[in-house]
Design a protein around this motif. Structure first.
Motif, PDB file in Angstrom:
ATOM      1  N   THR A  11      79.723  22.778  28.769  1.00  0.00           N
ATOM      2  CA  THR A  11      79.571  24.159  29.219  1.00  0.00           C
ATOM      3  C   THR A  11      80.925  24.780  29.569  1.00  0.00           C
ATOM      4  O   THR A  11      81.923  24.071  29.742  1.00  0.00           O
ATOM      5  CB  THR A  11      78.665  24.238  30.460  1.00  0.00           C
ATOM      6  OG1 THR A  11      79.306  23.554  31.556  1.00  0.00           O
ATOM      7  CG2 THR A  11      77.288  23.645  30.197  1.00  0.00           C
ATOM      8  N   THR A  50      70.595  19.609  24.455  1.00  0.00           N
ATOM      9  CA  THR A  50      71.719  19.881  25.350  1.00  0.00           C
ATOM     10  C   THR A  50      71.200  19.666  26.762  1.00  0.00           C
ATOM     11  O   THR A  50      70.109  20.120  27.116  1.00  0.00           O
ATOM     12  CB  THR A  50      72.271  21.313  25.197  1.00  0.00           C
ATOM     13  OG1 THR A  50      71.286  22.254  25.584  1.00  0.00           O
ATOM     14  CG2 THR A  50      72.717  21.577  23.774  1.00  0.00           C
ATOM     15  N   ASN A  52      72.292  20.220  30.594  1.00  0.00           N
ATOM     16  CA  ASN A  52      73.278  21.051  31.267  1.00  0.00           C
ATOM     17  C   ASN A  52      73.051  21.096  32.766  1.00  0.00           C
ATOM     18  O   ASN A  52      71.964  21.416  33.241  1.00  0.00           O
ATOM     19  CB  ASN A  52      73.220  22.462  30.679  1.00  0.00           C
ATOM     20  CG  ASN A  52      73.392  22.420  29.173  1.00  0.00           C
ATOM     21  OD1 ASN A  52      74.443  22.059  28.687  1.00  0.00           O
ATOM     22  ND2 ASN A  52      72.333  22.734  28.438  1.00  0.00           N
ATOM     23  N   LEU A  81      76.923  27.208  27.016  1.00  0.00           N
ATOM     24  CA  LEU A  81      77.600  26.207  26.209  1.00  0.00           C
ATOM     25  C   LEU A  81      78.971  26.753  25.832  1.00  0.00           C
ATOM     26  O   LEU A  81      79.158  27.964  25.674  1.00  0.00           O
ATOM     27  CB  LEU A  81      76.777  25.880  24.972  1.00  0.00           C
ATOM     28  CG  LEU A  81      75.446  25.188  25.262  1.00  0.00           C
ATOM     29  CD1 LEU A  81      74.614  25.074  23.996  1.00  0.00           C
ATOM     30  CD2 LEU A  81      75.655  23.825  25.888  1.00  0.00           C
TER      31      LEU A  81
END
Length: 181
Positions: A11, A50, A52, A81
Motif C-alpha cells: 500500500t 490483496t 491490507n 495499493l
C-alpha cells in the motif's frame, strides 16, 4: 496443486516515499515484479488476494499504536495499493479479492483460511512488505495450517535489511518454503 498469490500490505503508506510507515526504495523497487506476477496469476485464472492493513487512528487497544506511527488508517489514501498495482486492481477488481487485516498475520482475525480452503488452494505465493513482519507472521501461520509456501525474493522488502535477510533464511530453513530468486 492449486495456488494463490497473496499480495501483503503493498500500500501507499508502506511503500511510497511519503508513506506513513514506508520501507522506501526497497519497496518501490518491487512494483514491476509484483505487477507482472499479479497479471500472470490473473491471466492463468489463479487466485489473487490483496491483504491490507487497516487501523483506526490512535486506537488505544491495538498493540501497534505504541510501536509504529499511525499508518493505513481507515478511510485514507494511505490504504490504496501502491502505484500501478492500484491501477490494475481498479481495472480487474472483480478478479482480485481485497481483504482487510488488523494484525501482522493475514490469517489473524480474517477469513483467509476459509477463502483458500473453499477453493482447494494448497500452495501460497507471497509478495509484499515487510519481509520480517507481515510476510513472516503470515508465513508462519500458513506453515502451521499446512500450506506449501513460495516466497518471491524479488517481491518482498523491508525497512530493516538485516531483518529481511534473516526472514528469507527462516522461510527456507525453518518453514521449508521455496524461495524464487
Amino acid at each position: 496443486m492449486k495456488k494463490a498469490l497473496l499480495v501483503i500490505d503493498y500500500t501507499h503508506d508502506f511503500v511510497a516515499r511519503d508513506g506513513a510507515l514506508s520501507c522506501g526504495e526497497p519497496g518501490i523497487a518491487l512494483e514491476e515484479y509484483i505487477l507482472d506476477l499479479t497479471r500472470n496469476f490473473l491471466d492463468a485464472s489463479d487466485l489473487v488476494i490483496t491483504l491490507n492493513d487497516i487501523h483506526e487512528k490512535n486506537d488505544p487497544y491495538h498493540p501497534e499504536t505504541t510501536l509504529f506511527p499511525p499508518h493505513n488508517i481507515k478511510g485514507t489514501a494511505g490504504r490504496n495499493l501502491y502505484g500501478k498495482l492500484h491501477d490494475l486492481y481498479e481495472e480487474r477488481k472483480e478478479e482480485i479479492i481485497w481483504t482487510d487485516k488488523t494484525r501482522y498475520s493475514a490469517f489473524a482475525g480474517t477469513d483467509l483460511d476459509i477463502k483458500l480452503r473453499s477453493r482447494g488452494i494448497t500452495e501460497l505465493h507471497l509478495v509484499g512488505v515487510c519481509t520480517d513482519i507481515c510476510i513472516l507472521h503470515t508465513s508462519v501461520d500458513a506453515f502451521n495450517k499446512g500450506y506449501n509456501l513460495v516466497i518471491h525474493e524479488k517481491g518482498v522488502a523491508s525497512f530493516d535489511a538485516e531483518g529481511h535477510a534473516w526472514a528469507l533464511r527462516h522461510f527456507e530453513n525453518t518453514l521449508g518454503a521455496k524461495i524464487i530468486r
